[in-house]
Each structure stands twice: as structure tokens, then as C-alpha cells.
Design a protein around this motif. Structure first.
Motif, mmCIF file in Angstrom:
data_model
loop_
_atom_site.group_PDB
_atom_site.id
_atom_site.type_symbol
_atom_site.label_atom_id
_atom_site.label_comp_id
_atom_site.label_asym_id
_atom_site.label_seq_id
_atom_site.Cartn_x
_atom_site.Cartn_y
_atom_site.Cartn_z
ATOM 1 N N GLN A 55 0.804 -1.169 0.007
ATOM 2 C CA GLN A 55 -0.013 -0.015 -0.046
ATOM 3 C C GLN A 55 0.926 1.318 0.040
ATOM 4 O O GLN A 55 1.947 1.237 0.425
ATOM 5 C CB GLN A 55 -1.017 0.034 1.228
ATOM 6 N N SER A 56 0.446 2.308 -0.584
ATOM 7 C CA SER A 56 1.066 3.782 -0.631
ATOM 8 C C SER A 56 0.304 4.756 -0.465
ATOM 9 O O SER A 56 -0.860 5.017 -0.645
ATOM 10 C CB SER A 56 1.559 3.752 -2.190
ATOM 11 N N ARG A 57 0.891 5.114 0.919
ATOM 12 C CA ARG A 57 0.105 6.590 1.341
ATOM 13 C C ARG A 57 0.218 7.719 0.556
ATOM 14 O O ARG A 57 -0.278 8.770 0.691
ATOM 15 C CB ARG A 57 0.548 6.821 2.973
ATOM 16 N N GLY A 58 1.326 7.451 -0.335
ATOM 17 C CA GLY A 58 1.465 8.638 -1.540
ATOM 18 C C GLY A 58 0.382 8.852 -2.312
ATOM 19 O O GLY A 58 -0.008 9.827 -2.837
ATOM 20 N N ALA A 59 -0.602 7.669 -2.466
ATOM 21 C CA ALA A 59 -1.747 7.886 -3.091
ATOM 22 C C ALA A 59 -3.009 8.826 -2.684
ATOM 23 O O ALA A 59 -3.874 9.082 -3.345
ATOM 24 C CB ALA A 59 -2.281 6.554 -3.814
ATOM 25 N N ASP B 85 -2.648 11.805 -1.909
ATOM 26 C CA ASP B 85 -2.490 13.059 -2.424
ATOM 27 C C ASP B 85 -1.481 12.943 -3.553
ATOM 28 O O ASP B 85 -0.373 12.990 -3.238
ATOM 29 C CB ASP B 85 -2.177 14.286 -1.565
ATOM 30 N N VAL B 86 -1.898 12.651 -4.628
ATOM 31 C CA VAL B 86 -0.877 12.469 -5.919
ATOM 32 C C VAL B 86 -0.248 13.588 -6.405
ATOM 33 O O VAL B 86 0.394 13.533 -6.980
ATOM 34 C CB VAL B 86 -1.785 11.763 -7.083
ATOM 35 N N THR B 87 -0.736 14.927 -5.775
ATOM 36 C CA THR B 87 0.047 16.038 -6.047
ATOM 37 C C THR B 87 1.371 16.281 -5.400
ATOM 38 O O THR B 87 2.202 17.090 -5.629
ATOM 39 C CB THR B 87 -0.886 17.501 -5.893
ATOM 40 N N LYS B 88 1.484 15.646 -4.149
ATOM 41 C CA LYS B 88 2.744 15.600 -3.510
ATOM 42 C C LYS B 88 3.621 14.684 -3.384
ATOM 43 O O LYS B 88 3.460 13.381 -3.903
ATOM 44 C CB LYS B 88 2.142 15.605 -1.860
ATOM 45 N N PRO B 89 4.850 14.891 -3.176
ATOM 46 C CA PRO B 89 6.060 13.913 -3.474
ATOM 47 C C PRO B 89 6.047 12.770 -2.530
ATOM 48 O O PRO B 89 5.314 12.978 -1.464
ATOM 49 C CB PRO B 89 7.081 14.652 -3.159
ATOM 50 N N CYS B 90 6.267 11.425 -2.729
ATOM 51 C CA CYS B 90 6.166 10.472 -1.898
ATOM 52 C C CYS B 90 7.674 9.777 -1.829
ATOM 53 O O CYS B 90 8.454 9.837 -2.801
ATOM 54 C CB CYS B 90 5.106 9.299 -2.678
#
Length: 463
Positions: A281-285, A287-292
Motif C-alpha cells: 500500500q502507498s500513502r503517497g496515493a 494526495d497524488v500532487t505531493k511527493p512520496c
């Protein structure tokens, strides 16, 4: 006697909660308000439940006393009911891999049947009205039958009312987790205008991007194509030309991959390439506008799909759960009974209703011991998929990776493909971590959906 008399009341109460919660998110205030602030009181745990220990098992909840009143159960119920209602919102809207969510749903359910019925589930979703009838009528009925069946199978040790509550409000079977993950993927892709990471479901894009980003991917051949001729055809008959994707064709021609020594040692002769399914799972998803960063990605589960003798692929396999902390192989099970189509499966003895819960310890083809063994370098495997999720598709919420432990000295561990509407293949995972992520995701998606409503957003076709 008192328990028998109270059973209809408990069943009716659970059914009412299901109907209320479903319509709350379909048509009620839950549809038009922020997700967290609109959660109804009947989907909240009792005040004294905060003092109870958190239950994180990801399957077989019937053995847990009063599980249906726990905080985690209610969290699961909210996510389940919200995403179930969201299917009707997405139904005719574009899907990231099909012209509509309906088409993707029908394609995915075409080879799946409720065990023992033999009837493809696609027939229940070919229009909205029929799908609604299934949710309101067939779903509670099947849940009740399954609860009674478990009660009989366990010789009356399970609770019909508790199992019914699990099946209807917080289902923990492989099929329900698969559909939950698919609903989140569909809604996330729709509201975010299909982030680039969803292109990884295209096998050729996955291979190209993986090589560009230094991810160990199953190798493909650089050639124009191949010619295949049936062995019993003569002359120019029966010749088929396959143009390679490397030169703009539709076919991916790859080197054959063989099972490595550890995998081969736990399989019968003539078994297919057998992979590990790992879910990340990716918490970067969120807010896709922010770097992960790679720390935003976490591996949840791992399953060893031990292919059957003479099978073409490991889709025909025994699924052995793997402890992601230690690499120890746990019990095995199967979901093959969900794929038995044809009305003759209604006949007694044709199709089991449920498989034993991770009771298999040996591969059935050769009586080969598997449970209790340890997967080599499990931490390295998990780091590989976590890094790959971060490098290739951090903007996708959940990814199922097919990992190969191969015989190649140059590429002993590699990725075969990704699945973005993924299922756990009955692997165990930390339910708290997973549900916290799902609820955070649903909260963000509801926020985006309300904004789309206000702006009258028109969703573009992706295909």
C-alpha cells in the motif's frame, strides 16, 4: 432456548444495520457530507469498546468472541458499506482499464460464482437495477446460508448471528477483500483522472518503465517476432505470426523463467512457474500532487502460490500464507471453489461451499511438506516490492506484485507483473494497518467526490 428465540431478533437487527448503512452512503447524508463527520451512530463502537484489545486478525473472525462489537469491526463496516454504495456511483463512469466500471465489473466476475451455485456473478451486475436487487436480496440471503453452513460445519461451535454480522457488514473472505480493493482503485483512478501509475497494468509499459527505473523485471527478447506452426498442419497452413512489442506489435516475447531451487523443492514434478503474491500500500496515493518517499509504502501480505502438477500456470495452486515478519510459511488453502461454473455444480458433492481455513500443510501432489519452511530473504523480497511501488506507481493505493524466485544467477529475484485491482489470495495481514489506510483513502475520495459534484465535473473517457 433463549438463544434460539433471540436469534431472529439479532439477524433482523444486523440486516437493518446493513440496509441503513448502505442507503446512508448511497442516497442519504453519507453521500453528501464528509466521510468521517457523517458516520452514523449505529456504525460506531460502543463507548466501552475502547478498553477492549484491538483485534487485528485478517480472517476467520468467527473464533473471536463478540468481534462484531469491536472498534475494528465497525471501521471495516463503514469502509465496506461506503465502497459498496460507491459502485453505483461509478457504474456507468469510465474505468482506468475499460470504457466503464460496469464493463470491468462484468469482465472480472465472468469466471466467478458463489460456491455451489455455478452461476457466473456477471449476470447479476449487467444493469444497475439488477445489481441493486442482488445487494438488497441475494447478498443477505447468501450471508445467512453461509452462517448456518459454518454453524453446521463447526458442529455448532460458531455463532450464526456473529458470523452473519461478519459476512454482511465486515466480510473477511478473499472475494470481499478483492472487491473492496477494486472499488478503491476504481474510485481513486476516476477522481484523480487516472494518475500515471495506473499505466503499470499494461504489461509492456510495466516492462519498459521497470527497466528504465532499474527494477528487476522478468526479461523480454529484443526481436521482430516469432512464427508458430501447429505440429499437425502441413504446407502453409496453421502458421501464426506474432509481432513483438519491441517493434510495435501486440505480443510480448519473453525468455522462459524457471523456478529457483527453494521453490522447486516444494513443488511436484511438472509444476508451473510458481510465484509469490505480495500486496503493498502507498500513502503517497492519498494526495497524488505531493511527493512520496519509499517510507510511505508498506508491504502488507505475502502468499506462496504453489502450482499444481501439470497445471499451465500457478492460478491453479495451493495458496500458502507467509508471515511477512519472519518468512515462515503458514497453512495453505484454496479458492478454486469460487471458479466452478455451470449449473451442475448445484448437485450434491460437485462443489464445496467453503475451503478449510489454512489447514493444508503439505502440497497435495506428492505430499511435499511446505508449512513450517522459511522463504529465503523475505525482507529482501518485501524491500524489492516496496521500492518498486515507490519507483513505478506511488500514486496507486494498493498493488499486488507477482514475485519470482528464479533459477537465473543474473536475476534470482524478479517481478513478473502487477495487479492494481488486487486481492490478497487469502494471505494474512495486519487488519488495523490496512483499515486505517482504507479509511484515510475513503475520506480523501469522498472529499474529492463532493468537489466534483459542486463543480459538475465531466469525467473523460480513458479508452
Amino acid at each position: 432456548m433463549g438463544q434460539a428465540l433471540s436469534l431472529p431478533v439479532k439477524l433482523a437487527s444486523t440486516t437493518l444495520t446493513f440496509y441503513r448503512g448502505f442507503f446512508h452512503y448511497l442516497l442519504g447524508s453519507g453521500r453528501n457530507a464528509p466521510y468521517l463527520t457523517s458516520a452514523p451512530a449505529y456504525l460506531q463502537p460502543a463507548a466501552d469498546d475502547d478498553d477492549k484489545p484491538i483485534i487485528t486478525q485478517s480472517s476467520s473472525s468467527f473464533t473471536i468472541s463478540n468481534f462484531q462489537s469491536s472498534r475494528l469491526f465497525m471501521q471495516h463496516a463503514r469502509v465496506h458499506l461506503y465502497t459498496l454504495a460507491s459502485e453505483f456511483y461509478m457504474y456507468n463512469k469510465p474505468h482506468y482499464r475499460k470504457p466503464s466500471y460496469k464493463q470491468d465489473l462484468m469482465d472480472n466476475l465472468s469466471n466467478v460464482a458463489i460456491p455451489g451455485t455455478g452461476l457466473s456473478l456477471k449476470y447479476f451486475v449487467w444493469n444497475k437495477l439488477l445489481a441493486l436487487g442482488y445487494v438488497l436480496g441475494a447478498y443477505p440471503t447468501v450471508s445467512l446460508i453461509a452462517s448456518i453452513h459454518l454453524w453446521l460445519k463447526t458442529k455448532f461451535r460458531s455463532s450464526i448471528s456473529q458470523e452473519y454480522a461478519v459476512r454482511l457488514l465486515a466480510p473477511d473472505d478473499w472475494f470481499s477483500y478483492w472487491r473492496l480493493n477494486s472499488r478503491i482503485a476504481g474510485l481513486h483512478a476516476l477522481l484523480n483522472d487516472v494518475p500515471p501509475g495506473y499505466e503499470m497494468e499494461n504489461k509492456w509499459t510495466f516492462l519498459e518503465k521497470g527497466n528504465e527505473r532499474d527494477v528487476p523485471i522478468s526479461p523480454y527478447l529484443e526481436c521482430d517476432g516469432i512464427v508458430v506452426k501447429h505440429r499437425n498442419e502441413e504446407g502453409g497452413m496453421g502458421i501464426h505470426f506474432y509481432k513483438n512489442a519491441t517493434v510495435g506489435g501486440d505480443w510480448i516475447i519473453q525468455e522462459r523463467i524457471y523456478n529457483g531451487d527453494w521453490v522447486k523443492g516444494h513443488l511436484p514434478e511438472n509444476a508451473p512457474l510458481s510465484t509469490f503474491r505480495v500486496i503493498t500500500q502507498s500513502r503517497g496515493a492519498l494526495d497524488v500532487t505531493k511527493p512520496c518517499t519509499v517510507r510511505d509504502v508498506k508491504a502488507l501480505s505475502c502468499v506462496f502460490r504453489a502450482g499444481r502438477a501439470n497445471a499451465a500456470t500457478d492460478h491453479d495452486s495451493v495458496m500458502f500464507d507467509v508471515d511477512v515478519k519472519t518468512g515462515k510459511v503458514l497453512g495453505g488453502t484454496s479458492n478454486a471453489h469460487w471458479y466452478k461454473l455451470g449449473l451442475w455444480n448445484l448437485l450434491p458433492g460437485r462443489c464445496v461451499w467453503r475451503s478449510d481455513d489454512h489447514a493444508i500443510t503439505h502440497h497435495p501432489d506428492g505430499n511435499i511438506a511446505v508449512t513450517g519452511e522459511t522463504v529465503p530473504d523475505i525482507r529482501g523480497m518485501l524491500q524489492l516490492v516496496e521500492t518498486s511501488h515507490w519507483k513505478m506507481c506511488p500514486d496507486v493505493p494498493l498493488v499486488g506484485w507477482d514475485v519470482v524466485l528464479s533459477s537465473s544467477k543474473e536475476l534470482p529475484v524478479c517481478l513478473l507483473e502487477v495487479n492494481l485491482s488486487c486481492n490478497f489470495f487469502r494471505g494474512s495481514f495486519d487488519r488495523q494497518v490496512y483499515l486505517d489506510f482504507c479509511e484515510d483513502m475513503v475520506g480523501k475520495l469522498q472529499e474529492m467526490r463532493l468537489k466534483a459534484d459542486r463543480e459538475g465535473k465531466k469525467f473523460k473517457k480513458f479508452h
